[in-house]
Design a protein around this motif. Structure first.
Motif: not given
Lengths: 473, 347
Positions: B273-291
């Motif tokens: 949902v929001l790519v991190s340019s710092t590290s791929a591991a920090n990229t926000l995804t659907v699964a880990d930001t969902a309510a």
């Protein structure tokens, strides 16, 4: 004094919320009154009522414009300035917010367009329904927002997720049966009606005093008077019951609004006091004291106990750890009194008007008309005070007992960024407020002559086209 | 399909719908001083969107609120990262919103000119800035492991984001011109059609570059490439249809172009949902930001119950105001209202 990003974020949120809430109650209240006027016109076919509908409809539109755009700010600010808060509460708080957009705001804005531009297009019955949809949408919208806000005052229907440490929604029904919501929403709706009513009363009284179509404006004045006494009296009653509810769930808020440092039973109410605002200065000089009244207001019983700030502070420290849990007492004390004193006067104004009405003296009672004209200032002061009372009274919590305000702001936003945005808001809001005031005054004071745009302005001699009506752009 | 994926799609639908609908009224706001030389002509243009813009804007409000509710961390990170840019969006939306309601309230050139400029600037800045903000989701922002933005304002100006902003601005302009070509008469319609013709090719170029760029920076898969191709084909079709003076079909094509551009972004973004340019591991995804599942369930039921109704009454409002807006000399008219052509007042 060091100013932190947190301080400025709080100031910005307070500024934008209070500003937004100057217009929201007018929108809700006035939309209802315009809908009633249009219904009266629909039934009687009396052209005078059509004129009144359009006259007050214009004031409504001037006001909705600024109310809607300042509302967008609120939604954005949660994420912009309060990211830790948003992350923490989104699961619970977001749901009513999303419902507001889907269920209420779509309704209000779509039907506002239909009402504004539908005068000559829609069948009259359908057109009448559109203004009711606008009024209903505006009131419903406030409901969802109040449900979200009430959850911050008294969190219900959630469970803390053990792995994330954040609250998760477990019962949406609990949000809408939350006693703080039920009474708070009723209070806000009624206060909005009072606001709309006073605006109509004030404008009508000014017009009657000026002698411009007094036979028409006395009718809108009578509509306002028919509502003022019952609605303001019930608002006062609901507000005072809300105080009892808050004593149960947010005792600190209530103790602070009375400047009550020591636990008492029975407790007397101080009408005004000097000093006693901080824990270093607890000794207040009370000017008038009314025995038992505080017990009645806070608990509903004659000898009810009100737990004082010192005892609550000790309890909170034990429960939540060291810290200062006492909100700003001065703000609490006076915002409550502004609301209560003005709120007690308004039913009397209504009574006075009804008495004059009965004696057929409404149009000739100069003093009453003068007082009524200026009465429109009261709801602004009261609505602002009510907002301060509710939000300041919750401090230092942003979500009572769960999250402190200082832990809710956005770590990635710098002090300079918030300072810049706050400056922009102040300049922009001052300018918008000036234009809003100018337009409201101008249109409130115009004579009631058909739908002419602006009789004072000259015709454009080069134009073959007649002047356009006020309700189009 | 799991509920978080469903809500990602719902959010994509809201943002897509927002740009399709409000896109043309942004365009009208940007162009109303170009297609309208006199005050009356400008009002013809503005009145064409008058009853509709407010309802269109709610798509953005709901699109934002739905992210807050369904993906709280996405909302928190994205909105706080874009602080200054969103501040400008707010200013733009405020200026635009009040200009609609206040512009007609005084009959002086200075007053109307001022609000016309407020409308123009507000309508120009909003799609540009929101385009940048949307583009940043895919282009990536410096996000650390605690999901916080670590960059400055300048980090928001990713080349891809800027290009998407520009693309959306140009698209909104041509979408608006096409809309006015359908909804007005007289000199306004002539100038609008001319503008729509001229904007066609630049729009196509913008969209084509955007499509290639999008595929280049995301993990290309067949359906992602297809999603990016749709707006290019639609933009090409719009060029042809505008030239053939098929107003309705041209508008449908430009709507598909705008919608396709926004939808392609979301299609290429998923499952992030929001790519991190710092590290791929920090990229926000659907699964880990969902309510939570319960919160999403509740909102799904509400959306299922309410949204069709919204579409119904909003569609009805478009139907009610379907007639072309004109400003005929009408000495017999009692109010001189800029009324839809060929209709008489009933009330």
């Amino acid at each position: 004094m060091d100013i932190s990003q947190l301080d400025l974020s709080r100031l910005q949120f307070a500024t934008t919320t209070i500003y937004h809430f100057l217009f929201v109650p007018i929108t809700i209240g006035l939309a209802f009154l315009v809908a009633v006027l249009q219904t009266m016109w629909f039934r009687s076919q009396d052209p005078a009522l059509r004129k009144l509908t359009r006259f007050f409809g214009r004031l409504l539109v001037i006001n909705i414009a600024i109310g809607v755009v300042t509302g967008i700010v609120q939604e954005f600010e949660f994420g912009m300035n309060w990211s830790q808060y948003s992350r923490f509460v989104g699961d619970v708080f977001g749901a009513p917010l999303a419902m507001e957009g889907l269920g209420a705001f779509f309704l209000e804005s779509t039907f506002l367009g239909l009402w504004l531009f539908g005068w000559d297009i829609l069948p009259r019955r359908v057109h009448l329904a559109t203004i009711w949809a606008v009024a209903f949408g505006a009131a419903l919208s406030a409901g969802f927002i109040m449900a979200a806000n009430s959850w911050m005052q008294h969190p219900v229907g959630y469970e803390i997720n053990a792995s994330t440490g954040r609250p998760e929604l477990t019962s949406i029904g609990a949000l809408f049966t939350n006693p703080v919501f039920v009474w708070g929403y009723a209070h806000v709706l009624l206060a909005s009606l009072v606001t709309g009513t006073l605006l109509v009363l004030s404008v009508s009284a000014w017009q009657v005093r000026r002698g411009t179509s007094p036979e028409v404006f006395v009718r809108s004045m009578m509509l306002a008077l028919a509502l003022l006494l019952p609605v303001s009296a019930v608002t006062l009653g609901v507000g005072s019951h809300l105080g009892v509810i808050e004593t149960t769930y947010q005792p600190m808020k209530v103790a602070a609004m009375e400047g009550q440092w020591d636990t008492c039973a029975p407790c007397s109410f101080s009408a005004a006091q000097v000093g006693g605002w901080t824990s270093d200065d607890q000794q207040a000089t009370k000017i008038i004291e009314i025995p038992h009244l505080l017990s009645i207001l806070a608990t509903g019983s004659l000898d009810g106990q009100v737990v004082g700030l010192n005892e609550l502070q000790a309890q909170y420290q034990q429960k939540y750890g060291p810290g200062d849990y006492i909100p700003n007492v001065f703000i609490q004390y006076w915002s409550m009194r502004v609301m209560a004193y003005l709120g007690s006067v308004l039913p009397l104004l209504g009574l006075w008007g009804l008495w004059l009405w009965r004696r057929h003296k409404l149009t000739s009672a100069r003093l009453f008309l003068w007082v009524s004209t200026w009465a429109f200032l009261a709801p602004f002061a009261m609505n602002t005070a009510g907002w301060l009372l509710t939000e300041n009274g919750r401090q230092p919590w942003v979500v009572q007992g769960l999250l402190r305000t200082k832990d809710g702001n956005s770590p990635s936003v710098s002090l300079a960024e918030v300072a810049l945005s706050l400056g922009i808001f102040w300049v922009l809001y001052l300018a918008l407020g000036a234009v809003w005031g100018f337009l409201m005054l101008r249109f409130a004071r115009r004579p009631l002559d058909e739908d002419a745009e602006d009789p004072a302005a000259p015709d454009d001699p080069d134009s073959l086209f007649p002047r356009s009506p006020a309700l189009t752009y | 399909m799991s509920l978080d994926v469903l809500w990602f799609i719902i959010i994509a639908v809201f943002w897509t719908g927002f740009f399709v609908l409000e896109g043309f009224d942004f365009g009208v706001g940007v162009l109303h001083q170009v297609v309208g030389r006199t005050d009356t002509e400008r009002r013809v243009a503005i009145n064409a969107i008058g009853p509709l813009w407010d309802g269109n804007e709610v798509w953005l409000i709901v699109g934002g609120a739905a992210i807050f509710a369904a993906f709280p961390s996405w909302y928190a990170t994205w909105f706080s990262a874009g602080y200054l840019a969103l501040m400008l969006v707010i200013v733009a939306l405020i200026l635009r919103g009040v200009s609609f309601e206040w512009r007609a309230k005084l009959d002086t050139d200075r007053w109307r000119g001022t609000w016309s400029w407020a409308l123009t600037i507000g309508s120009l800045l909003t799609p540009l800035l929101l385009g940048v903000a949307l583009g940043d989701l895919l282009a990536g922002l410096p996000i650390d492991s605690s999901q916080e933005f670590t960059g400055t304002f300048w980090d928001l100006l990713t080349p891809y984001g800027l290009w998407l902003g520009l693309t959306l601005l140009v698209l909104c302009a041509s979408h608006g011109a096409t809309f006015l070509g359908l909804r007005t008469t007289g000199p306004v319609v002539v100038r609008s059609r001319e503008l729509a013709r001229r904007l066609g090719v630049p729009t196509l170029v913008c969209v084509a570059v955007y499509a290639v760029w999008t595929v280049a920076i995301s993990d290309a898969g067949a359906w992602r490439i297809l999603a990016a191709a749709v707006p290019v084909v639609a933009a090409a079709a719009a060029v042809v249809l505008v030239r053939a003076e098929r107003g309705g079909q041209a508008f449908a094509a430009s709507a598909l172009t705008v919608g396709g551009v926004v939808a392609a972004l979301f299609a290429n973004l998923y499952p992030a949902v929001l790519v991190s340019s710092t590290s791929a591991a920090n990229t926000l995804t659907v699964a880990d930001t969902a309510a939570s599942h319960y919160a999403l369930t509740v909102m799904t039921w509400v959306a299922v119950a309410v949204f069709p109704l919204v579409l119904l009454y909003q569609g009805w409002s478009y139907w009610v105001f379907r007639a072309r807006i004109s400003a005929p000399p009408d000495p017999a008219g009692d109010t001189g209202q800029l009324r839809p052509a060929g209709r008489r007042p009933r009330g």
